[in-house]
Scaffold this motif. Structure first.
Motif: not given
Length: 488
Positions: A462-469, A471-488
């Motif tokens: 739900a965002t541009n992949p290039a905007d996901i950075r 972030v090192c909080t001891f481990t290196a986590v994604p700054s965000a990972m928002p997603m839209r889900l649809a039922l198959r």
């Protein structure tokens, strides 16, 4: 000295290349905590390794050599230890458990944790794992029906907290179905604060507390109260079950067998002359909660970056998962789970490109000589992980995301067919005697979640992949990972 030692052209730490710093501060001003790992990697590319930088006046050596990393980890805990500031601060947090503890206390704790996280134990635990995965599916189904954007990182951390608590402590907090579970919010504060204090030029919190420190102190009080309540309830269950077993076996020849890690630790703690304290048990409970939450959830989250932006890959993983799951919404058995290699591979490959542990940190316990450099005891050593995983000598076309490189059939092709593939360069679970004891559980969780997600939903970022950075909080986590889900 050791197998990695050499005796010619000996250099001192001050002879190593170093980025320009400031008096007293050293290079601290160039290392913002959230992105410092990227700066360390950039300096490695510019200066070569080993190089040295300074935390204030303390030199830190930086290395990028897979064979050296393996040699150092093989010689733990007798010749090398983890970076001492980590242990010191975790002691203050009451969290100096198996991850950070050094010396003679490590080995008996290791045996207990390895038993709790063994393959037979996880196999027996599988029905509970599948039930928690089904709970996550229902949460995502509700979001899909309501067309809500899902914070995938938060949901994955809820999932891993529930799994770790149920497996290791015999209690399921059900954070997936309870929106406000304080333990989840409080645990999320620990690793960022650890990173901030490890990187602080001095222990300012011993003298003055800022609002963030006061909030964290209160969170720690609440977390430790929760852990002591866990321990009290476990002891009560153990007494009740021991009494029931004594009534059933009047001769007294049956002892209550611990059913999880917490009961095993308490049984050892309460044995005569154990030398183990309640504080040490509590530290390991907190270590398990934090480690079980952060690393696996982050590995899966990074995989979603690639699955959510590649329709063809997601369709392939979905078809593979559905072929194993059949009509079931969640993988129905431990045996079937073992067929989900592709689901684990997408996570492994994601953490090769975005390592959850961007570097490992050690200190020698005695003077050593490595690659012609003399390191006195206590010298700080950072071992970078990503450069080796991006080296074409280790992995063919290393900048390309290719889960197939981790699949069994691909690994057993000839080198000319598949190109370079050096699994020793992948050190996300460490190596040597202190390799991560939770690696099998992590693999099972990855397979369950990725197969459930792709078999039941289509997922789009739900965002541009290039905007996901990173972030090192001891481990290196994604700054965000928002997603839209649809039922198959």
């Amino acid at each position: 000295m050791n197998a990695a030692s050499i005796t010619t052209s000996l250099r001192e730490i001050d002879d190593l290349p170093s980025p320009r710093g400031l008096p007293l501060l050293g290079n601290l001003h160039q290392l913002p905590p959230a992105t410092h790992h990227l700066t360390l990697e950039r300096w490695a590319a510019e200066l070569g390794t080993p190089y040295a930088f300074r935390f204030g006046t303390t030199p830190v050596t930086v290395w990028n050599d897979i064979e050296l990393s393996h040699a150092v980890m093989r010689e733990r805990p007798h010749r090398y230890r983890r970076y001492a500031p980590i242990e010191n601060i975790l002691k203050e947090f009451g969290c100096n458990g198996l991850f950070s503890i050094e010396g003679a206390a490590w080995e008996p704790q290791r045996r207990l944790v390895m038993q709790a996280l063994s393959i037979p134990h996880i196999k027996a635990f599988y029905p509970t794992l599948a039930a928690i995965t089904e709970r996550l599916r229902r949460r995502w189904e509700a979001a899909a029906r309501e067309a809500r954007v899902v914070d995938m990182t938060d949901d994955l951390k809820r999932f891993t907290v529930d799994v770790t608590s149920a497996l290791a402590f015999g209690e399921d907090p059900n954070t997936l179905e309870n929106e406000r579970v304080l333990i989840q919010e409080q645990l999320a504060m620990l690793l960022p604060m650890l990173m901030a204090r490890v990187n602080a030029p001095f222990a300012y919190w011993h003298y003055v507390k800022f609002p963030r420190d006061r909030k964290f102190d209160q969170a720690l009080i609440d977390v430790h109260r929760h852990i002591r309540e866990l321990m009290a309830r476990a002891r009560a269950r153990m007494r009740e079950e021991a009494a029931a077993e004594a009534c059933a076996t009047p001769l007294g020849d049956t002892a209550h067998a611990p059913r999880n890690l917490l009961e095993a630790m308490l049984a050892l703690r309460d044995a005569p002359d154990s030398g183990i304290t309640d504080d040490e048990v509590a530290a390991n409970v907190l270590t398990m909660l934090v480690a079980g939450e952060e690393t696996t959830a982050t590995s899966i989250a990074w995989a979603l970056l690639f699955l959510g932006s590649d329709d063809a890959l997601q369709a392939r993983v979905a078809a593979s998962a559905r072929g194993v799951l059949g009509d079931s919404p969640v993988c129905p058995s431990y045996g079937a789970m073992r067929e989900l290699d592709l689901c684990e591979a997408v996570c492994t490959e994601a953490s090769r490109l975005h390592p959850v542990a961007p570097y490992l940190s050690f200190e020698p316990l005695e003077e050593v000589r490595l690659q012609g450099v003399r390191l006195p005891a206590g010298t700080k050593m950072f071992m970078l992980n990503r450069p080796a995983m991006m080296d074409p000598n280790n992995y063919a076309d290393p900048g390309h995301y290719d889960p197939d490189r981790w699949l069994h059939d691909h690994r057993h092709e000839s080198a000319s067919q598949r190109g370079a593939h050096e699994p020793r360069a992948y050190l996300q679970f460490g190596a040597g005697p202190r390799v991560c004891p939770g690696r099998h559980l992590a693999a099972v969780e990855m397979r369950l979640v990725v197969s459930m997600l792709t078999a039941n939903f289509t997922a789009r970022l739900a965002t541009n992949p290039a905007d996901i950075r990173e972030v090192c909080t001891f481990t290196a986590v994604p700054s965000a990972m928002p997603m839209r889900l649809a039922l198959r």
